[in-house]
Design a protein around this motif. Structure first.
Motif, PDB file in Angstrom:
ATOM      1  N   ALA A   1       0.799  -1.223   0.000  1.00  0.00           N
ATOM      2  CA  ALA A   1       0.000   0.000   0.000  1.00  0.00           C
ATOM      3  C   ALA A   1       0.833   1.276   0.000  1.00  0.00           C
ATOM      4  O   ALA A   1       0.290   2.370   0.159  1.00  0.00           O
ATOM      5  CB  ALA A   1      -0.926   0.014   1.215  1.00  0.00           C
ATOM      6  N   GLY A   2       2.162   1.155  -0.164  1.00  0.00           N
ATOM      7  CA  GLY A   2       2.986   2.350  -0.171  1.00  0.00           C
ATOM      8  C   GLY A   2       4.410   2.039   0.205  1.00  0.00           C
ATOM      9  O   GLY A   2       4.828   0.866   0.272  1.00  0.00           O
ATOM     10  N   LEU A   3       5.179   3.094   0.464  1.00  0.00           N
ATOM     11  CA  LEU A   3       6.574   2.888   0.837  1.00  0.00           C
ATOM     12  C   LEU A   3       7.000   3.891   1.901  1.00  0.00           C
ATOM     13  O   LEU A   3       6.416   4.973   2.039  1.00  0.00           O
ATOM     14  CB  LEU A   3       7.495   2.958  -0.373  1.00  0.00           C
ATOM     15  CG  LEU A   3       7.695   4.280  -1.119  1.00  0.00           C
ATOM     16  CD1 LEU A   3       8.725   5.185  -0.448  1.00  0.00           C
ATOM     17  CD2 LEU A   3       8.110   4.013  -2.557  1.00  0.00           C
ATOM     18  N   ILE A   4       8.029   3.513   2.647  1.00  0.00           N
ATOM     19  CA  ILE A   4       8.676   4.379   3.624  1.00  0.00           C
ATOM     20  C   ILE A   4      10.121   4.547   3.186  1.00  0.00           C
ATOM     21  O   ILE A   4      10.826   3.559   2.961  1.00  0.00           O
ATOM     22  CB  ILE A   4       8.616   3.785   5.039  1.00  0.00           C
ATOM     23  CG1 ILE A   4       7.181   3.786   5.570  1.00  0.00           C
ATOM     24  CG2 ILE A   4       9.536   4.548   5.983  1.00  0.00           C
ATOM     25  CD1 ILE A   4       7.010   3.028   6.873  1.00  0.00           C
ATOM     26  N   ARG A   5      10.565   5.791   3.045  1.00  0.00           N
ATOM     27  CA  ARG A   5      11.953   6.082   2.691  1.00  0.00           C
ATOM     28  C   ARG A   5      12.602   6.873   3.817  1.00  0.00           C
ATOM     29  O   ARG A   5      12.039   7.872   4.289  1.00  0.00           O
ATOM     30  CB  ARG A   5      12.041   6.872   1.386  1.00  0.00           C
ATOM     31  CG  ARG A   5      13.474   7.311   1.050  1.00  0.00           C
ATOM     32  CD  ARG A   5      13.550   8.095  -0.239  1.00  0.00           C
ATOM     33  NE  ARG A   5      13.280   7.240  -1.399  1.00  0.00           N
ATOM     34  CZ  ARG A   5      12.234   7.390  -2.197  1.00  0.00           C
ATOM     35  NH1 ARG A   5      11.329   8.338  -1.936  1.00  0.00           N
ATOM     36  NH2 ARG A   5      12.059   6.595  -3.233  1.00  0.00           N
ATOM     37  N   MET A   6      13.782   6.446   4.235  1.00  0.00           N
ATOM     38  CA  MET A   6      14.537   7.136   5.280  1.00  0.00           C
ATOM     39  C   MET A   6      15.772   7.747   4.631  1.00  0.00           C
ATOM     40  O   MET A   6      16.580   7.050   4.015  1.00  0.00           O
ATOM     41  CB  MET A   6      14.886   6.159   6.388  1.00  0.00           C
ATOM     42  CG  MET A   6      13.637   5.481   6.945  1.00  0.00           C
ATOM     43  SD  MET A   6      13.970   4.176   8.132  1.00  0.00           S
ATOM     44  CE  MET A   6      14.441   5.160   9.546  1.00  0.00           C
ATOM     45  N   THR A   7      15.913   9.070   4.758  1.00  0.00           N
ATOM     46  CA  THR A   7      16.904   9.810   3.987  1.00  0.00           C
ATOM     47  C   THR A   7      18.257   9.975   4.673  1.00  0.00           C
ATOM     48  O   THR A   7      19.252  10.245   3.988  1.00  0.00           O
ATOM     49  CB  THR A   7      16.360  11.203   3.650  1.00  0.00           C
ATOM     50  OG1 THR A   7      16.101  11.908   4.872  1.00  0.00           O
ATOM     51  CG2 THR A   7      15.067  11.101   2.845  1.00  0.00           C
ATOM     52  N   ALA A   8      18.316   9.862   5.975  1.00  0.00           N
ATOM     53  CA  ALA A   8      19.587   9.911   6.712  1.00  0.00           C
ATOM     54  C   ALA A   8      19.501   8.879   7.831  1.00  0.00           C
ATOM     55  O   ALA A   8      19.472   9.210   9.014  1.00  0.00           O
ATOM     56  CB  ALA A   8      19.840  11.307   7.274  1.00  0.00           C
ATOM     57  N   PRO A   9      19.464   7.612   7.457  1.00  0.00           N
ATOM     58  CA  PRO A   9      19.095   6.590   8.434  1.00  0.00           C
ATOM     59  C   PRO A   9      20.155   6.244   9.458  1.00  0.00           C
ATOM     60  O   PRO A   9      19.814   5.760  10.541  1.00  0.00           O
ATOM     61  CB  PRO A   9      18.787   5.375   7.553  1.00  0.00           C
ATOM     62  CG  PRO A   9      19.590   5.594   6.311  1.00  0.00           C
ATOM     63  CD  PRO A   9      19.606   7.073   6.099  1.00  0.00           C
ATOM     64  N   PHE A  10      21.421   6.470   9.150  1.00  0.00           N
ATOM     65  CA  PHE A  10      22.465   5.929  10.019  1.00  0.00           C
ATOM     66  C   PHE A  10      23.262   7.018  10.755  1.00  0.00           C
ATOM     67  O   PHE A  10      23.418   6.952  11.956  1.00  0.00           O
ATOM     68  CB  PHE A  10      23.395   5.033   9.200  1.00  0.00           C
ATOM     69  CG  PHE A  10      22.652   3.946   8.464  1.00  0.00           C
ATOM     70  CD1 PHE A  10      21.828   3.068   9.146  1.00  0.00           C
ATOM     71  CD2 PHE A  10      22.739   3.828   7.091  1.00  0.00           C
ATOM     72  CE1 PHE A  10      21.117   2.068   8.476  1.00  0.00           C
ATOM     73  CE2 PHE A  10      22.046   2.836   6.406  1.00  0.00           C
ATOM     74  CZ  PHE A  10      21.236   1.963   7.106  1.00  0.00           C
ATOM     75  N   ASN A  11      23.730   8.006  10.033  1.00  0.00           N
ATOM     76  CA  ASN A  11      24.443   9.128  10.677  1.00  0.00           C
ATOM     77  C   ASN A  11      23.542  10.347  10.691  1.00  0.00           C
ATOM     78  O   ASN A  11      23.848  11.396  10.111  1.00  0.00           O
ATOM     79  CB  ASN A  11      25.747   9.438   9.944  1.00  0.00           C
ATOM     80  CG  ASN A  11      26.750   8.316  10.027  1.00  0.00           C
ATOM     81  OD1 ASN A  11      27.258   7.859   9.021  1.00  0.00           O
ATOM     82  ND2 ASN A  11      27.044   7.855  11.241  1.00  0.00           N
ATOM     83  N   ALA A  12      22.417  10.206  11.357  1.00  0.00           N
ATOM     84  CA  ALA A  12      21.437  11.286  11.415  1.00  0.00           C
ATOM     85  C   ALA A  12      22.064  12.546  11.996  1.00  0.00           C
ATOM     86  O   ALA A  12      22.741  12.507  13.025  1.00  0.00           O
ATOM     87  CB  ALA A  12      20.244  10.864  12.256  1.00  0.00           C
ATOM     88  N   GLY A  13      21.831  13.665  11.324  1.00  0.00           N
ATOM     89  CA  GLY A  13      22.375  14.934  11.777  1.00  0.00           C
ATOM     90  C   GLY A  13      23.754  15.222  11.227  1.00  0.00           C
ATOM     91  O   GLY A  13      24.162  16.379  11.158  1.00  0.00           O
TER      92      GLY A  13
END
Length: 329
Positions: A247-259
């Protein structure tokens, strides 16, 4: 909650720039001691923690009765040895990833942890970040339907840093031990799935993997789905994780070194509905990790990443190495 006195084994750059500072800033924690024989390295820690106690060796720090918990940022090949020694010295232990170089090595740590009554685990900080907790909750509640595919990419280029421990086989280097733990473990944690079939392609330089591509069939509570992953120490920086559902997708743009890599964002895209974006600019995953560790040893609070979880990821890493069909050197 009574403050936890922390000791750090070794003056690693990562400890100085991230974890020691997180311990120093965290509620319920005190950066109490550091083991290093190098005054210049010690000075880098004393710059933000002037009253830090300095021990000349690792054994001396472990013998300090005022140290209750130990953080271990040593090179990968030393993690098992010093985690065991810290437990035997009566300390709770948080050891950098990967905590072992093979899954079977973790079994003895689990037994020692249980027998001692102490807490020991791998420093897998991403599960303490709100973006990952949110992704897991959305997948569990079916926000994008049944997962059909997931992919993860994590790369950086350190070819010029020839002395880096990641470029040295004798210290457990390579992209898979360094960042494969994130590409593989994060998808395992969100979906609860494990690989039932796996194939990999690995490129090596001087005895360490510099590029790895994985194709796997994963199976978990939500059924079976395909998974692809890429890690590299020879490509420009890239970090992305995507979960695709019916029904859709989730994308994480800075998943590991956030910030550091960029602002942590979670994008949820579903046909016929407005795009949904969540941002997490102020989340502090290292500090959150320290505080969660303190609550675990003081109050027995739930902790999201146990040695058993680390063993599962290491077992997947072992399979990646074992299934390589394109060795090059």
């Amino acid at each position: 909650m009574k403050t936890v006195n922390w000791g750090v084994l070794g003056a690693a750059k990562f400890a100085r720039e991230h974890m020691a500072r997180a311990i120093h800033e965290a509620e319920g924690a005190r950066l109490f001691a550091l083991a290093t024989s190098d005054p210049l390295k010690a000075a880098g820690f004393q710059a933000f923690c002037p009253d830090l106690k300095i021990h000349q060796g690792y054994e001396a720090l472990l013998a300090d009765p005022e140290v209750e918990a130990v953080y271990i940022p040593l090179p990968n090949h030393l993690h098992i040895e010093w985690t065991r020694k810290a437990l035997e010295a009566g300390k709770h232990v948080l050891t950098e990833k990967p905590i072992a170089m093979a899954a079977a090595e973790i079994d003895a740590l689990i037994e020692l942890r249980d027998r001692s009554g102490l807490f020991a685990t791998e420093a897998y900080m991403i599960v303490h970040h709100l973006q990952w907790q949110r992704a897991r909750a959305l997948v569990e509640e079916g926000a994008i339907g049944r997962i059909l595919h997931a992919d993860a990419a994590f790369s950086y280029d350190n070819r010029a840093d020839t002395g880096n421990i990641r470029n040295r086989p004798e210290t457990g280097g390579g992209s898979i031990p360094d960042i494969g733990v994130y590409a593989y473990g994060s998808v395992r944690w969100v979906t609860g799935a494990e690989p039932v079939a796996l194939r990999s392609r690995i490129q090596r330089e001087n005895g360490v993997d510099t590029f790895a591509q994985v194709l796997a069939d994963m199976e978990g509570p939500g059924g079976r789905f395909t998974y692809t992953a890429m890690t590299s120490m020879r490509l420009p920086p890239r970090q992305e994780v995507v979960f695709q559902g019916e029904a859709g997708l989730i994308r994480m743009t800075a998943p590991f070194n956030a910030g550091l890599y960029g602002e942590a964002q979670l994008h949820m895209l579903r046909p016929g509905r407005p795009d949904h974006i969540e941002r997490f600019p102020g989340a502090r995953q290292y500090r959150n990790q320290v505080e969660a560790f303190g609550r675990r040893i003081r109050d027995g609070a739930p902790y999201p990443w146990l040695l058993e979880d680390a063993r599962g990821t290491q077992a997947m890493i072992d399979r990646v190495f074992a299934s390589d069909f394109a060795l090059s050197d």
